[in-house]
Design an enzyme around this catalytic site. Structure first.
Site, short mmCIF file in Angstrom:
data_model
loop_
_atom_site.label_atom_id
_atom_site.label_comp_id
_atom_site.label_asym_id
_atom_site.label_seq_id
_atom_site.Cartn_x
_atom_site.Cartn_y
_atom_site.Cartn_z
N ASP A 70 0.75 -1.22 0.24
CA ASP A 70 -0.03 0.06 0.15
C ASP A 70 0.96 1.06 0.12
O ASP A 70 2.09 1.12 0.06
CB ASP A 70 -0.93 -0.09 1.18
CG ASP A 70 -2.20 0.67 0.89
OD1 ASP A 70 -2.36 1.90 0.42
OD2 ASP A 70 -3.18 0.08 1.09
N LYS A 115 -17.40 12.62 -10.14
CA LYS A 115 -17.72 13.92 -10.67
C LYS A 115 -18.59 13.83 -11.86
O LYS A 115 -17.91 12.83 -12.70
CB LYS A 115 -16.77 14.83 -10.93
CG LYS A 115 -16.13 15.70 -9.81
CD LYS A 115 -17.03 16.92 -9.27
CE LYS A 115 -16.49 17.33 -8.02
NZ LYS A 115 -17.50 17.84 -6.82
N TYR A 120 -13.89 6.46 -13.45
CA TYR A 120 -13.89 5.21 -12.77
C TYR A 120 -14.17 4.03 -13.76
O TYR A 120 -13.63 2.79 -13.74
CB TYR A 120 -14.71 5.25 -11.54
CG TYR A 120 -14.71 3.98 -10.77
CD1 TYR A 120 -13.35 3.76 -9.90
CD2 TYR A 120 -15.71 3.13 -10.32
CE1 TYR A 120 -13.40 2.46 -8.94
CE2 TYR A 120 -15.78 2.16 -9.57
CZ TYR A 120 -14.72 1.61 -9.02
OH TYR A 120 -14.55 0.61 -8.08
N ASN A 139 -5.64 -4.97 -6.50
CA ASN A 139 -6.74 -4.52 -5.78
C ASN A 139 -6.76 -3.04 -5.59
O ASN A 139 -8.05 -2.53 -5.78
CB ASN A 139 -7.02 -5.37 -4.37
CG ASN A 139 -7.67 -4.57 -3.54
OD1 ASN A 139 -9.06 -4.59 -3.65
ND2 ASN A 139 -7.27 -3.90 -2.69
P1 NAD Z 1 -10.27 1.30 -0.03
O1 NAD Z 1 -10.27 2.55 -0.36
O2 NAD Z 1 -10.97 0.74 1.55
O3 NAD Z 1 -8.96 0.66 -0.27
C1 NAD Z 1 -8.19 0.77 -1.42
C2 NAD Z 1 -6.75 0.79 -0.98
O4 NAD Z 1 -6.04 1.02 -2.05
C3 NAD Z 1 -6.21 1.70 0.12
O5 NAD Z 1 -5.76 1.35 1.20
C4 NAD Z 1 -5.49 2.76 -0.65
O6 NAD Z 1 -4.35 3.27 0.21
C5 NAD Z 1 -4.76 1.98 -1.74
N1 NAD Z 1 -4.31 2.68 -2.83
C6 NAD Z 1 -4.79 3.59 -3.43
N2 NAD Z 1 -3.93 4.02 -4.35
C7 NAD Z 1 -2.81 3.50 -4.38
C8 NAD Z 1 -1.68 3.49 -5.05
N3 NAD Z 1 -1.32 4.42 -5.87
N4 NAD Z 1 -0.61 2.53 -4.71
C9 NAD Z 1 -0.90 1.71 -3.76
N5 NAD Z 1 -1.94 1.41 -3.10
C10 NAD Z 1 -2.81 2.21 -3.34
O7 NAD Z 1 -11.41 0.49 -1.24
P2 NAD Z 1 -11.97 -0.83 -1.32
O8 NAD Z 1 -13.56 -0.76 -1.20
O9 NAD Z 1 -11.54 -1.73 -0.34
O10 NAD Z 1 -11.82 -1.17 -2.72
C11 NAD Z 1 -10.71 -2.26 -3.27
C12 NAD Z 1 -10.90 -2.35 -4.81
O11 NAD Z 1 -12.27 -3.02 -5.03
C13 NAD Z 1 -10.77 -1.04 -5.35
O12 NAD Z 1 -10.09 -1.34 -6.89
C14 NAD Z 1 -12.21 -0.92 -5.94
O13 NAD Z 1 -12.25 0.03 -6.96
C15 NAD Z 1 -12.87 -1.99 -5.97
N6 NAD Z 1 -14.40 -2.08 -5.72
C16 NAD Z 1 -15.00 -1.80 -4.26
C17 NAD Z 1 -16.44 -1.79 -4.49
C18 NAD Z 1 -16.84 -1.68 -2.85
O14 NAD Z 1 -18.13 -1.92 -3.00
N7 NAD Z 1 -16.25 -1.32 -2.02
C19 NAD Z 1 -17.04 -2.10 -5.53
C20 NAD Z 1 -16.81 -2.56 -6.71
C21 NAD Z 1 -15.04 -2.52 -6.75
#
Ligand code: NAD
Length: 463
Positions: A256, A312, A370, A305
Site C-alpha cells: 500500500d 464527478k 472510474y 486490488n
Molecule cells: P479502499 O479505499 O478501502 O482501499 C483501497 C486501498 O488501495 C487503500 O488502502 C489505498 O491506500 C490503496 N491505494 C490507493 N491508491 C494506491 C496506490 N497508488 N498505490 C498503492 N495503494 C493504493 O477501497 P475498497 O473498497 O477496499 O476497494 C478495493 C478495490 O475494490 C478497488 O479497486 C475498488 O475500486 C474495488 N471495488 C470496490 C467496491 C466496493 O463496494 N467497496 C465495489 C467495486 C469495486
C-alpha cells in the site's frame, strides 16, 4: 458497517411488516468456516442423457465426501460407481427431502428440444433447496460445440441459470460452468467453489474452464508455499484478500502507499506476511514487487486490488481527477504486469487477479473516469489471457455493493438501493470478493484464464 434493515428484518415485528408489505427479506448468508465440509447437507446430482462430464463431477463429489443422491438415472449411477461415489436413491415424488446443493450435468443436451431435461429435473425439486443453497449447472462451452444446434442449446443454459438465481431467493446462488473439450480434469476448483459457502455473494455467473495442466493440491491449503502480493492491502477488500490468501497457505506481501504504513504493518502482522510500502504508480513499482517476492520464493500471485474513486459528472470533472483514476486503476496495473511478464517476474503457474467493478460493466452516473478504468481492466484480462505462457493466468472479479468504508460514505437512499437491488437483498462483505480471488489464485485453477466473475449478489445493474 451494520445493515440495520437486515437486523430489523430478523425481528418478530420486522418479519411481520416485511411479509405484509412484500419487502425484500435478506437472510444471513452461510460463509466459509475452516474444517467444515464443502457442502453442509445433501447434494442432488442429475444429468441429461448421454452427458459427458458426469464422471468428472462425480469424482469431485466423491473427493469432497458429499452426501449425494440421484433420481432414477442408471447412466449416472454407473458413472458415479466408477469414481467410488455412493449415490443414494431419491424418489422424485418425495417432497420431504431437502438439498443444500443441486448439480446438473447438461453436457448431453444437443438441441433446444432437449432443454426440456432442465425442466424435468428442476421443476419437481424447485422448492426443496435449503437456505444458502446452491444450484450448479455444468455444460459445454458453446464456442466448442460440435454442431450449431448444440451450441444454441448450451448457450440457452445461461438464461436458465440467471433466472434460477433471481427466482429461488433464500440466499440460493446459481452458477453455470462451461467446460472446454478436454478440460474435464480442470473443473474441480470451480465446482468446489460453486457448491460451497465461498460463493455466498456470487450468483448468476458463468465460469469458463479451459484445458490446462492439473496440479496436485492440498485442498485445505491450496496456496501452501506460494508468495502473493496484494495491492491496497491495508484496509477494506485488500485486507480481506490478504487474510484469505494467508489462510489458504500463502506468504502475503501487503502493498500500500507509504501513508498507510501503520495499517499495513498491522495487517501483515496479523497474517505473518511482509510489508511493501510503495505507490503502484511509481515507475519502478514492478521492479520493487519482483524484488520483494524474490526475497521469498519468487512471485506466484499478484492481486491488483488498489483502486480509487474520484466521482464527478463529466462536465464538472477536473482533468487531474480523470488522469489520477485512470493511472491508479488501469495504467499502473498494465505497467506492473508488463514489467513482470517481460522480466521473468512470475514463477511457473503464476496468477494475476484484477479487481474490476460492476461500474465498469454497467457504467454509473458521476463515474466516467472510474467506469472507464474498470472496463479497461476487463479488457486487460480479455486481451492478455490468450498471450500468457508457462501456466500463468489472468482473471478478474467485478464487485458490486460491498460493505466497506467506500460504500458507507454513499448517501443513504443510493446506498439502500445498491444494497437491495440484487438477488440476495443485501450488500456483500469484503471476504466474498476475497474468496473469489482465492479461487483464481489457487494452484488448481490453471484452467481458469480470461474470466470476469461478478461478486455482486446478482445485482440488477449491468445484468
Ligand atoms: P479502499 O479505499 O478501502 O482501499 C483501497 C486501498 O488501495 C487503500 O488502502 C489505498 O491506500 C490503496 N491505494 C490507493 N491508491 C494506491 C496506490 N497508488 N498505490 C498503492 N495503494 C493504493 O477501497 P475498497 O473498497 O477496499 O476497494 C478495493 C478495490 O475494490 C478497488 O479497486 C475498488 O475500486 C474495488 N471495488 C470496490 C467496491 C466496493 O463496494 N467497496 C465495489 C467495486 C469495486
Amino acid at each position: 458497517m451494520t445493515d440495520q434493515y437486515q437486523t430489523f428484518a430478523k425481528s418478530p415485528i420486522g418479519k411481520f411488516v416485511i411479509k405484509n408489505l412484500g419487502l425484500p427479506a435478506p437472510i444471513n448468508l452461510d460463509r466459509f468456516e475452516s474444517a467444515t465440509p464443502v457442502v453442509k447437507g445433501a447434494v442432488l446430482f442429475g444429468a441429461a442423457p448421454a452427458s459427458t462430464l458426469s464422471g468428472s463431477i462425480a469424482q469431485v463429489l466423491a473427493n469432497i465426501h458429499a452426501n449425494s443422491y440421484t433420481g432414477n438415472n442408471a447412466e449416472l449411477q454407473q458413472a458415479a460407481a466408477k469414481t467410488g461415489l455412493n449415490l443414494g436413491a431419491f424418489n422424485q415424488g418425495d417432497k420431504e427431502s431437502k438439498f443444500k446443493a443441486v448439480i446438473f450435468d447438461a453436457s448431453g443436451i444437443q438441441n433446444s428440444e432437449q432443454l426440456n431435461e432442465l425442466y424435468q429435473f428442476f421443476n419437481p425439486i424447485a422448492r426443496q433447496i435449503q437456505t444458502s443453497g446452491r444450484v450448479v449447472i455444468v455444460g459445454i462451452t458453446p464456442e466448442t460445440a460440435k454442431t450449431v444446434k448444440q451450441a444454441i442449446a448450451q448457450r440457452a443454459l445461461e438464461g436458465f441459470v440467471k433466472s434460477v438465481g433471481k427466482e429461488f431467493k433464500k440466499g440460493i446462488a446459481a452458477q453455470l460452468v462451461y467446460v472446454d473439450e478436454g478440460a474435464e480434469a480442470n473443473l474441480e476448483s470451480t465446482v468446489r467453489f460453486a457448491l460451497s459457502p465461498r460463493s455466498a455473494y456470487v450468483s448468476g455467473q458463468v465460469i469458463r474452464v479451459s484445458k490446462a495442466d492439473v496440479a496436485d493440491v492440498d485442498w485445505a491449503k491450496p496456496l501452501a508455499g506460494k508468495t502473493a502480493v496484494v495491492t491496497g492491502a491495508s484496509r477494506g477488500i485488500g485486507e480481506a484478500i490478504a487474510h484469505v490468501l494467508a489462510r489458504d497457505g500463502a506468504h502475503v506481501i501487503c502493498l500500500d502507499v507509504p501513508q498507510q504504513q501503520a495499517d499495513l504493518e498491522r495487517v501483515a502482522g496479523e497474517i505473518g506476511g511482509s510489508v511493501l510500502a510503495i505507490d503502484i504508480t511509481a515507475n519502478d513499482a514492478g521492479e520493487k514487487i519482483k524484488a520483494a517476492a524474490a526475497a521469498q520464493s519468487g512471485l506466484d500471485i499478484i492481486v491488483h486490488n488498489a483502486g480509487i474513486t474520484r466521482d464527478k459528472t463529466l462536465a464538472n470533472m477536473k482533468p487531474e481527477l480523470w488522469d489520477l483514476v485512470i493511472n491508479i486503476n488501469l495504467s499502473a496495473i498494465e505497467r506492473v504486469n508488463d514489467y513482470l511478464l517481460e522480466n521473468a517476474g512470475f514463477n511457473k503457474n503464476g496468477r494475476i487477479v484484477c479487481v474490476s467493478s460492476i461500474s465498469g460493466i454497467a457504467g454509473n452516473l458521476g463515474q466516467t473516469n472510474y467506469a472507464a478504468s474498470k472496463a479497461g481492466v476487463i479488457g486487460l484480462v480479455k486481451f492478455t489471457a490468450p498471450i500468457l505462457k508457462n501456466g500463468v493466468t489472468i482473471n478478474a472479479v467485478a464487485p458490486g455493493f460491498i460493505e466497506t468504508q467506500m460504500t458507507a460514505a454513499i448517501p443513504f437512499a443510493i446506498r439502500e438501493a445498491g444494497r437491495r437491488m440484487n438477488s440476495m437483498s443485501q450488500g456483500g462483505l469484503p471476504v466474498d470478493v476475497a474468496e473469489t480471488i482465492a479461487l483464481f489464485a489457487s494452484s488448481a485453477s490453471t484452467g481458469l484464464n480470461g474470466n470476469v466473475v461478478r461478486v455482486c449478489g446478482q445485482s440488477l445493474l449491468g445484468a
